[in-house]
Design a protein around this motif. Structure first.
Motif, PDB file in Angstrom:
ATOM      1  N   UNK A  70      53.712  36.041  23.061  1.00 27.13           N
ATOM      2  CA  UNK A  70      53.268  34.978  23.792  1.00 27.13           C
ATOM      3  C   UNK A  70      54.115  34.498  24.361  1.00 27.13           C
ATOM      4  N   UNK A  71      53.944  34.104  25.646  1.00 25.06           N
ATOM      5  CA  UNK A  71      54.762  33.289  26.610  1.00 25.06           C
ATOM      6  C   UNK A  71      54.257  31.964  26.922  1.00 25.06           C
ATOM      7  N   UNK A  72      54.648  30.829  26.825  1.00 27.30           N
ATOM      8  CA  UNK A  72      54.032  29.502  27.099  1.00 27.30           C
ATOM      9  C   UNK A  72      53.880  29.479  28.723  1.00 27.30           C
ATOM     10  N   UNK A  73      52.986  28.895  29.239  1.00 25.67           N
ATOM     11  CA  UNK A  73      53.108  28.596  30.698  1.00 25.67           C
ATOM     12  C   UNK A  73      52.918  29.772  31.610  1.00 25.67           C
ATOM     13  N   UNK A  74      52.477  30.910  31.068  1.00 24.59           N
ATOM     14  CA  UNK A  74      52.342  31.946  31.732  1.00 24.59           C
ATOM     15  C   UNK A  74      50.862  32.680  31.948  1.00 24.59           C
ATOM     16  N   UNK A  75      50.473  33.048  32.968  1.00 22.85           N
ATOM     17  CA  UNK A  75      49.169  33.634  33.162  1.00 22.85           C
ATOM     18  C   UNK A  75      49.174  35.194  33.706  1.00 22.85           C
ATOM     19  N   UNK A  76      48.415  35.950  33.311  1.00 17.17           N
ATOM     20  CA  UNK A  76      48.380  37.142  33.835  1.00 17.17           C
ATOM     21  C   UNK A  76      46.796  37.159  34.572  1.00 17.17           C
ATOM     22  N   UNK A  77      46.849  37.136  35.750  1.00 17.84           N
ATOM     23  CA  UNK A  77      45.446  37.119  36.297  1.00 17.84           C
ATOM     24  C   UNK A  77      44.898  38.533  36.588  1.00 17.84           C
ATOM     25  N   UNK A  78      45.562  39.644  36.995  1.00 17.07           N
ATOM     26  CA  UNK A  78      44.787  41.028  36.903  1.00 17.07           C
ATOM     27  C   UNK A  78      44.444  41.588  35.580  1.00 17.07           C
ATOM     28  N   UNK A  79      43.100  41.549  35.349  1.00 17.12           N
ATOM     29  CA  UNK A  79      42.642  42.114  33.935  1.00 17.12           C
ATOM     30  C   UNK A  79      42.645  43.509  34.145  1.00 17.12           C
ATOM     31  N   UNK A  80      43.038  44.361  35.032  1.00 18.27           N
ATOM     32  CA  UNK A  80      43.078  45.836  35.360  1.00 18.27           C
ATOM     33  C   UNK A  80      44.369  46.221  35.342  1.00 18.27           C
ATOM     34  N   UNK A  81      45.487  45.160  35.209  1.00 19.73           N
ATOM     35  CA  UNK A  81      46.845  45.525  35.286  1.00 19.73           C
ATOM     36  C   UNK A  81      47.191  46.599  34.258  1.00 19.73           C
ATOM     37  N   UNK A  82      47.784  47.712  34.509  1.00 18.94           N
ATOM     38  CA  UNK A  82      48.165  48.508  33.567  1.00 18.94           C
ATOM     39  C   UNK A  82      47.135  49.720  33.319  1.00 18.94           C
ATOM     40  N   UNK A  83      46.283  49.883  34.033  1.00 17.70           N
ATOM     41  CA  UNK A  83      45.239  50.963  34.060  1.00 17.70           C
ATOM     42  C   UNK A  83      45.443  51.977  34.983  1.00 17.70           C
ATOM     43  N   UNK A  84      46.360  51.694  36.095  1.00 14.94           N
ATOM     44  CA  UNK A  84      46.436  52.463  37.042  1.00 14.94           C
ATOM     45  C   UNK A  84      47.961  53.135  36.911  1.00 14.94           C
ATOM     46  N   UNK A  85      47.814  54.445  36.872  1.00 10.12           N
ATOM     47  CA  UNK A  85      49.207  55.402  36.634  1.00 10.12           C
ATOM     48  C   UNK A  85      50.157  55.065  37.463  1.00 10.12           C
ATOM     49  N   UNK A  86      51.513  55.295  37.133  1.00 13.14           N
ATOM     50  CA  UNK A  86      52.675  55.040  38.194  1.00 13.14           C
ATOM     51  C   UNK A  86      52.484  56.094  39.137  1.00 13.14           C
ATOM     52  N   UNK A  87      52.977  55.759  40.390  1.00 10.08           N
ATOM     53  CA  UNK A  87      53.012  56.553  41.509  1.00 10.08           C
ATOM     54  C   UNK A  87      54.531  56.693  41.826  1.00 10.08           C
ATOM     55  N   UNK A  88      54.776  57.250  43.150  1.00 13.26           N
ATOM     56  CA  UNK A  88      56.130  57.361  43.363  1.00 13.26           C
ATOM     57  C   UNK A  88      56.871  56.046  43.680  1.00 13.26           C
ATOM     58  N   UNK A  89      56.145  54.947  43.919  1.00 11.76           N
ATOM     59  CA  UNK A  89      56.902  53.495  44.195  1.00 11.76           C
ATOM     60  C   UNK A  89      56.620  53.041  43.017  1.00 11.76           C
ATOM     61  N   UNK A  90      57.814  52.341  42.365  1.00  7.82           N
ATOM     62  CA  UNK A  90      57.595  51.325  41.055  1.00  7.82           C
ATOM     63  C   UNK A  90      56.884  49.904  41.565  1.00  7.82           C
ATOM     64  N   UNK A  91      55.876  49.838  40.532  1.00  9.60           N
ATOM     65  CA  UNK A  91      55.180  48.863  40.434  1.00  9.60           C
ATOM     66  C   UNK A  91      55.421  47.953  39.299  1.00  9.60           C
ATOM     67  N   UNK A  92      55.382  46.521  39.433  1.00  9.98           N
ATOM     68  CA  UNK A  92      55.483  45.608  38.155  1.00  9.98           C
ATOM     69  C   UNK A  92      54.471  46.093  37.144  1.00  9.98           C
ATOM     70  N   UNK A  93      53.399  46.516  37.166  1.00  5.55           N
ATOM     71  CA  UNK A  93      52.374  46.758  36.160  1.00  5.55           C
ATOM     72  C   UNK A  93      52.597  48.148  35.706  1.00  5.55           C
ATOM     73  N   UNK A  94      53.608  48.964  35.952  1.00  6.87           N
ATOM     74  CA  UNK A  94      53.733  50.180  35.515  1.00  6.87           C
ATOM     75  C   UNK A  94      54.061  50.286  34.026  1.00  6.87           C
ATOM     76  N   UNK A  95      55.024  49.411  33.600  1.00 10.11           N
ATOM     77  CA  UNK A  95      55.478  49.035  32.214  1.00 10.11           C
ATOM     78  C   UNK A  95      54.378  48.643  31.420  1.00 10.11           C
ATOM     79  N   UNK A  96      53.176  48.033  31.900  1.00 10.22           N
ATOM     80  CA  UNK A  96      52.176  47.708  31.142  1.00 10.22           C
ATOM     81  C   UNK A  96      51.246  48.845  30.893  1.00 10.22           C
ATOM     82  N   UNK A  97      51.232  49.727  32.054  1.00 14.41           N
ATOM     83  CA  UNK A  97      50.565  51.118  31.939  1.00 14.41           C
ATOM     84  C   UNK A  97      51.074  51.935  30.840  1.00 14.41           C
ATOM     85  N   UNK A  98      52.424  52.106  30.723  1.00 10.71           N
ATOM     86  CA  UNK A  98      52.999  52.706  29.591  1.00 10.71           C
ATOM     87  C   UNK A  98      52.523  52.040  28.287  1.00 10.71           C
TER      88      UNK A  98
END
Lengths: 276, 308
Positions: free
Chosen positions: B249-277
């Motif tokens: 839990x992180x106070x004061x933080x919000x994650x707005x994209x409810x589908x973050x982490x459903x798209x597999x990583x591609x050649x370019x690094x994205x912030x949501x890659x870790x959540x996908x893993x």
């Protein structure tokens, strides 16, 4: 990530100047950020070239005039060298600095012979032991015979000429057989730059496959795995990045991401490192 | 590339299933399009017999093993599309298992069905999702009409679904209920450094009897989720029936994209890659943001899991 204190005596072995950066850049930065004076002594390299290297590492020698000095070795006599270092160190203390940080090219020892080198390293150690100085000796692998390099490993207390990076969580060593790197510790985003640099220099150094021993890696995150895969896929056809002794859970992660099929990457588990 | 098409097909008999599935598959094969069928073993058998020789040209998977969890399922579809990247159109007949699922899993799969409209929007996939009205409850059939823009009975033509809901609204309703409070007996720690997060989680997981490998994987998942969330945060861990659960839990933080982490990583690094893993490694990953902060809840199988 280097964090050296007065009295310490380390060495760095390199095959090209880019490999000095991971050790010397933090060494000089730390001294200037702290309360030390820095002396960079060259032998075969022109001082202007060394000054250029420092600039490339984000250190402006002009901005630190009087505190950071680059000079050429004027003698080949170990006694004279140590006497000059001793004088510079005590003068630094008188000027209010904590200690002298010394780094120097040791290629003169190839001309003078092993006895001179041993005499220098032993005497300079005595100076460091007094707490007024610390140092990193630079050994160019292209000019020193391997026997001398391994002898030096003994002289530099607690140091290792194959050590590329010694961070709080990760240690990177070069390996000769198989050629490549040995990793020890944890790899996360904070260590990725060091890992990428060490991989790039291993790729430059080795003509064929580059091996990475993962047997002592207790943790690696996605950014660390990506650094390995990016290195592998950038290799020319016919060369591979071979990950040896990959821990089971790491192999599983690589498979989940689909990077087990990345071109140029080979993943081996267990002790496959020795069965080629 | 063609536009993505996502259709539901409600059927009440084997014959109705075949009346939709056979033309859908045959048309695809005739066009030279890759065709994937992932359904129950019963329906695979039916379709195989009806297609005869043509069945040998169809990619297939028993549905329970084609993405065990929703994030794995969505990833499998994306990868099928990427593997067939030379084609303008790729056909997928995708029937999830609904029977016997927990309330929580049914909700997660409905949520994914809706999410696919967004996740696969930039692909040329034509997907038909059959729903067996003999087996699924009325609630699941009704929601199929909310999660699919159109409905097809013959695998060729379609009519728009009148009750189709905007995916973000639908997913918002799926996520409306707050997460259950951690039970008494959960252990928690305020952590400033990212490397303390993985150490805390690995140590707690081992202490609760997870194997070295499972504990390491959970630690990676927590580390990646923490990277996405940011530090400092508070980590909590407890055991539930059949599960080890980890809250970040992180106070004061919000994650707005409810589908973050459903798209597999591609050649370019994205912030949501870790959540996908994290979503690949864990059985459940729930994300909730509220007025005071954001929680990511990770769940993995407990130490008494039997694997045969």
């Amino acid at each position: 990530m280097l964090r050296m204190a007065p009295g310490e005596h380390r060495s760095v072995a390199f095959s090209d100047e880019a490999e000095l950066e991971p050790v010397l850049a933090p060494f000089v930065h730390e001294g200037l950020a702290g309360r030390d004076k820095v002396l960079y002594v060259t032998d075969v390299t022109h001082p202007a070239v060394a000054t250029g290297l420092l600039r490339g590492w984000g250190i402006d020698p002009d901005a630190h005039a009087g505190r950071l000095e680059v000079r050429t070795l004027g003698t080949s006599d170990p006694d004279v060298m140590v006497a000059q270092l001793t004088e510079t160190a005590y003068r630094a203390r008188d000027e209010g600095y904590r200690a002298l940080r010394f780094t120097g090219e040791m290629s003169w020892a190839v001309r003078e012979g092993t006895d001179s080198l041993t005499a220098f390293e032993t005497k300079v150690q005595a100076l460091f032991d007094s707490g007024v100085a610390m140092g990193v000796c630079q050994y160019d692998r292209r000019v020193f015979p391997p026997v001398t390099l391994s002898e030096l490993q003994r002289l530099h207390r607690g140091t290792d000429v194959n050590l590329e990076f010694d961070g709080a969580l990760l240690r990177i060593r070069r390996s000769v057989d198989p050629p490549g790197l040995e990793l020890d510790g944890e790899i996360d985003a904070n260590a990725v730059d060091e890992l990428t640099r060490a991989l790039a220099s291993a790729v430059r150094r080795e003509p064929g496959d580059v091996h990475v021993d993962m047997g002592r890696i207790s943790f690696i995150d996605l950014s660390g795995l990506r650094a390995l895969v990016d290195t592998a896929t950038s290799l020319k056809q016919g060369r591979s990045l071979v990950l040896d002794r990959v821990p089971e859970h790491v192999a599983q992660l690589i498979g989940l991401i689909g990077w087990d099929k990345a071109p140029g990457l080979r993943v081996r588990g267990g002790d496959a490192r020795w069965s080629r | 590339m063609e536009q993505m098409i996502h259709q539901a097909s409600l059927y009440g008999s084997d014959q109705e299933f075949l009346e939709m599935a056979v033309p859908f598959v045959r048309d695809g094969l005739a066009n030279g399009e890759p065709v994937l069928v992932t359904t129950t073993s019963g329906n695979l058998e039916l379709l195989g017999e009806a297609l005869g020789e043509d069945a040998t040209r169809v990619d297939h998977a028993e549905t329970a093993y084609y993405g065990r969890r929703t994030a794995q399922r969505a990833t499998a579809f994306t990868r099928y599309w990427r593997r067939n990247s030379g084609h303008r159109r790729v056909r997928i007949l995708a029937e999830p298992v609904w029977q016997g699922k927990s309330t929580r899993d049914v909700l997660a799969w409905k949520r994914m069905e809706s999410g696919l409209n967004v996740l696969l929007d930039d692909t040329g996939i034509w997907m038909i999702c059959p729903y067996d009205t003999r087996a699924v409850g009325a609630g699941i059939a009704e929601d199929a009409l909310r999660t699919h823009p159109s409905v097809s009975a013959d695998g060729r033509t379609a009519r728009p679904s009148a009750t189709y809901a905007d995916p973000l609204d639908f997913i918002g309703r799926c996520d409306a209920a707050p997460l259950a409070a951690p039970p008494a007996g959960s252990v928690s720690a305020p952590l400033d450094e990212i490397n303390d997060v993985r150490r805390f989680v690995a140590a707690e997981a081992r202490r609760r009897g997870l194997t070295e490998e499972s504990a390491s994987l959970l630690a990676v998942a927590a580390h990646e989720a923490a990277r996405y969330l940011g530090t400092p945060l508070t980590a909590g861990m407890w055991e539930d029936f059949g599960a080890v659960v980890c809250d970040l839990r992180r106070p004061g933080k919000a994650i707005s994209d409810p589908l973050a982490g459903f798209r597999p990583p591609g050649p370019i690094e994205r912030a949501e890659d870790g959540l996908w893993l994290a979503r690949q490694v864990c059985d459940h990953v729930d994300v909730r943001s509220d007025a005071t902060g954001c929680t990511i809840r990770l769940q993995t199988a407990g130490p008494r899991l039997q694997t045969g």
